[in-house]
Design a protein around this motif. Structure first.
Motif, short mmCIF file in Angstrom:
data_model
loop_
_atom_site.label_atom_id
_atom_site.label_comp_id
_atom_site.label_asym_id
_atom_site.label_seq_id
_atom_site.Cartn_x
_atom_site.Cartn_y
_atom_site.Cartn_z
N GLU B 264 91.56 39.04 59.55
CA GLU B 264 91.02 37.90 60.70
C GLU B 264 90.26 38.98 61.72
O GLU B 264 90.06 39.95 61.53
CB GLU B 264 92.14 37.07 60.90
N ARG B 265 89.95 38.15 62.68
CA ARG B 265 88.98 38.96 63.89
C ARG B 265 89.71 39.81 64.56
O ARG B 265 90.90 39.43 65.03
CB ARG B 265 88.45 37.55 64.46
N GLU B 283 93.09 38.42 66.27
CA GLU B 283 93.53 37.08 65.51
C GLU B 283 94.29 37.27 64.32
O GLU B 283 93.79 37.74 63.35
CB GLU B 283 92.50 36.10 65.39
N GLY B 286 95.89 33.14 62.41
CA GLY B 286 95.42 31.92 63.24
C GLY B 286 96.13 31.97 64.65
O GLY B 286 95.91 31.17 65.57
N ARG B 287 96.84 33.26 65.24
CA ARG B 287 97.16 33.39 66.54
C ARG B 287 96.54 34.59 67.16
O ARG B 287 96.09 35.59 66.39
CB ARG B 287 98.49 33.44 66.36
N PHE B 288 96.50 34.60 68.43
CA PHE B 288 95.73 35.49 69.11
C PHE B 288 96.59 36.42 69.97
O PHE B 288 97.33 35.74 70.79
CB PHE B 288 94.62 34.80 70.16
#
Lengths: 445, 296
Positions: B264-265, B283, B286-288
């Motif tokens: 992810e990012r 991320e 799906g969480r930051f």
């Protein structure tokens, strides 16, 4: 988790006008009106048992997403590179690598046009096929499908998933609901929070009643009587059905479960992403799975909070390129492929029509603020499922993305095509007095 | 296992293999999370070796500046009673001044320069209509703030003094410029620009924006450059390997190394004052969250 809301704006003397307006916007399709369902569509077996319309409110730039123009002059093309897709001859910007990797699962239409340059007006046109003025406002495509299909279970036939009625900073999109059918055909609002918990504002009607207390029949009947007296005193008719439907939702675990994403595995929730739009999409998938006839999934309205109390959506008059790169496209590119893949894996795409669309596009020519403004002359949509031929592009825009080179697709055509695939014939539409003069998009029907 | 799961699984496995092949295992082990609330966040920047400020989405319509102490991970809003969105903070080297963007009305964003010692603020208000500054950055002497502003279809680099006056145009090239960063000696300016088509990273003379030299050359987006505290290296973000990852290179554009490798990012990198570590937003599932890690 499902939260049963309260009358937050109720006055001491009973529900205020504001409360009733709020309820009016969220309740009506509690009344399924099965008496009006023709049943003809069901007999023929509509290609789309369910329609899922993904509403990209605010209007994304077509050039910076699905219809890039890499050979256009710099004042048009924008800063993003393009990447190959699984669709021969079609490239997306490099903001959408996952969408590019599944482009064989949807069709891209690139020649949409609208007659309205402002959000609420264009929103109404896009969702009803007709202008707001001089009125009356026509019914949302979802209301048309819902009225034709009728309620098929404990769930309302037209649900809108998001943060509430879609609106900009000034007013709501009048075409969000029942229009000429009346507020009885407005969508049932499903308000999803960032953590995936769901509010069902319509259940405010049953103030004080929770699923945990519903077995207490005496208490329930007492609460219903109190609410009924208040509503009747206010001159609200036909709430008996609303009570029945709300009670059905509260008392039927399987109906409630359709809204409950906590029943999904954590792995599934993570794949959609723990964002408002991600969890909303997961709720929408569950509603598709529950065979709700029409679900409208609304883009997270305040996805980047640079403007206070304003549903900014994709309305990138400033910071267009930064916002698309930082927030909007990464979010879209995570959620949409997951949604389409999930629907396919569950065998739902065969008879579910997915349409991804907005009210218009954005100016191909970069504006003085190095961003993009409204552009109703050309924009895109994505179509998948229900037998729609995928892996291709329908139509072509000109070399600057300013105008369609091939047959323009109007909102009236979109609505006609959606309803046709959902089982309504020309005669059905005529009998309902909707979408008059509409023609289908031949490639999709 | 459905195709979504397979897709996610393949990405993790691939990332693991890539890490192993390139010897990143040790580096990955050296990273640690600084937050665990998982909420959307961005724009971390160090105030000093033990404190940073970042942007947290506290409600759907508000981004808030938050101060984080590394020692105990305690978080406190920088402006407790502020209800407007504030983002893209920058801090002067001595920690006295804080510059940031502040939303006003619809698509209208101003830039505020706050003297935290004197409790005074100066601001550049947004122009009329839709308008906004971006990416404030202090000069090393703390006397001026660089920022970008769009006019005439081009996004340009400007500077102003800490009273938000004496505004000067520094870089005006075709396309969109963003993310100015000045070297510690005050001589060099880094920025991103689309002057050659897509986002690339450039270096110029900080005094007047002259002698522009391109440092990256890639079809992907190379963005958010920042000088290391010693001015010898640059951290930046690129999607050249498929998704947003963090890279470092020498200040002349050579010796590019990938720092992060997640499916992810990874984004918004900022140097720790020691010049050996970076903080960034990652991320994951799906969480930051904010992460701190060594830089190879």
């Amino acid at each position: 988790m499902i939260n049963v809301g309260q009358f937050r704006s109720r006055t001491c003397g009973g529900p205020s006008r504001r409360s009733f307006l709020k309820m009016g916007a969220s309740l009506p399709l509690l009344m399924g009106r099965p008496d009006l369902a023709s049943g003809a569509g069901a007999d023929r077996g509509p290609r789309a048992k369910t329609v899922l319309l993904v509403w990209l409110w605010g209007a994304p730039s077509h050039l910076d997403t699905f219809d890039p123009k890499p050979d256009a002059p710099s004042e048009y093309r924008g800063p993003f590179s393009t990447i190959a897709t699984r669709t021969p001859g079609v490239r997306f910007t490099d903001l959408l690598p996952r969408m590019a990797s599944i482009s064989d699962r949807f069709a891209l239409a690139r020649t949409h046009v609208s007659s309205q340059p402002g959000h609420p007006d264009a929103g109404t046109v896009a969702l009803t096929g007709f202008h707001e003025k001089p009125g009356p406002v026509q019914p949302n495509f979802g209301a048309i499908v819902a009225r034709h299909r009728g309620r098929t279970g404990d769930l309302p036939p037209f649900l809108s998933v998001g943060r509430g009625v879609i609106q900009d900073s000034v007013r709501i999109v009048e075409g969000y609901g029942g229009g000429t059918f009346g507020k009885a055909w407005d969508p049932f609002q499903v308000v999803v929070k960032n953590d995936g918990s769901v509010d069902l504002p319509a259940l405010d009607l049953l103030e004080g009643i929770t699923p945990g207390r519903i077995s207490d029949r005496r208490h329930l009947l007492g609460q219903l009587d109190v609410a009924r007296r208040r509503l009747e005193a206010a001159g609200i008719d036909d709430w008996e059905r609303a009570y029945q439907m709300a009670y059905g939702l509260l008392s039927n675990p399987s109906a409630r479960d359709a809204f409950d994403v906590t029943r999904e595995s954590e792995a599934t929730r993570q794949r959609y992403g723990h964002t408002h739009f991600g969890q909303s999409a997961l709720v929408a998938r569950r509603l598709v799975e529950a065979r709700v006839p029409y679900v409208q999934l609304n883009w997270s309205q305040t996805v980047e909070a640079i403007t206070p109390n304003y549903d900014f959506g994709w309305d990138t008059h400033i910071y267009n390129f930064e916002m698309l790169m930082d927030r909007h496209c990464p979010l879209l590119d995570r959620v949409l492929p997951e949604l389409m893949t999930d629907l396919q894996d569950r065998g739902l795409l065969e008879d579910t029509l997915v349409v991804v669309i907005s009210e218009f596009g954005r100016t191909p020519k970069i504006n003085p603020r190095a961003a993009r403004d409204h552009w109703p002359q050309c924009y895109f949509s994505l179509w998948s499922g229900a037998g729609v031929p995928t892996g291709g592009a329908i139509g072509q825009s000109d070399k600057l993305g300013e105008h369609p080179l091939t047959t323009p697709i109007t909102p009236l055509m979109v609505g006609t095509t959606i309803t046709e695939l959902a089982g309504l014939t020309t005669q059905d539409r005529a009998e309902l007095n909707v979408l008059s003069g509409g023609t289908v998009i031949d490639e999709f029907v | 296992m459905n195709s979504s799961s397979r897709l996610a699984c393949c990405r993790w496995v691939t990332a693991g293999l890539v890490c192993a092949a390139f010897g990143w295992g040790t580096a990955l082990a050296a990273e640690r999370p600084l937050t665990d609330d998982h909420r959307y966040k961005r724009d971390p920047v160090f105030v000093d070796a033990g404190t940073l400020i970042f942007v947290l989405q506290v409600r759907p319509e508000q981004l808030q500046l938050v101060r984080l102490k590394l020692a105990d991970r305690k978080q406190q809003p920088v402006h407790k009673d502020e209800t407007r969105s504030e983002l893209e903070p920058a801090v002067s080297r001595d920690g006295r001044y804080l510059a940031f963007l502040q939303s006003r009305t619809a698509a209208s964003v101003g830039m505020v320069i706050e003297d935290t010692r004197e409790q005074k603020t100066a601001e550049i208000p947004p122009a009329s209509g839709f308008s906004g500054m971006r990416s404030p950055a202090f000069t090393p002497d703390g006397k001026r703030v660089l920022y970008v502003f769009a006019e005439g279809g081009r996004q340009k680099v400007f500077s102003c003094n800490i009273q938000a006056g004496d505004r000067k145009l520094l870089v005006d090239v075709a396309g969109i410029c963003n993310w100015p960063s000045v070297s510690t000696d005050g001589r060099q300016l880094l920025f991103g620009s689309t002057r050659d088509g897509n986002y690339e990273i450039y270096r110029a003379q900080a005094a007047d924006g002259s002698e522009i030299r391109r440092l990256t050359r890639h079809r992907a987006q190379d963005v958010r450059p920042r000088f290391s505290p010693d001015g010898r290296r640059v951290v930046f973000v690129s999607n050249r390997d498929g998704n947003r990852e963090i890279y470092v290179m020498d200040a002349d554009g050579s010796n590019v190394k990938r720092v992060t490798a997640h499916p992810e990012r990874d984004d918004y990198p900022a140097w720790h004052p020691d010049g050996k570590r970076i903080v960034y937003v990652s991320e994951r599932k799906g969480r930051f969250d904010l992460w701190l890690r060594d830089v190879p």
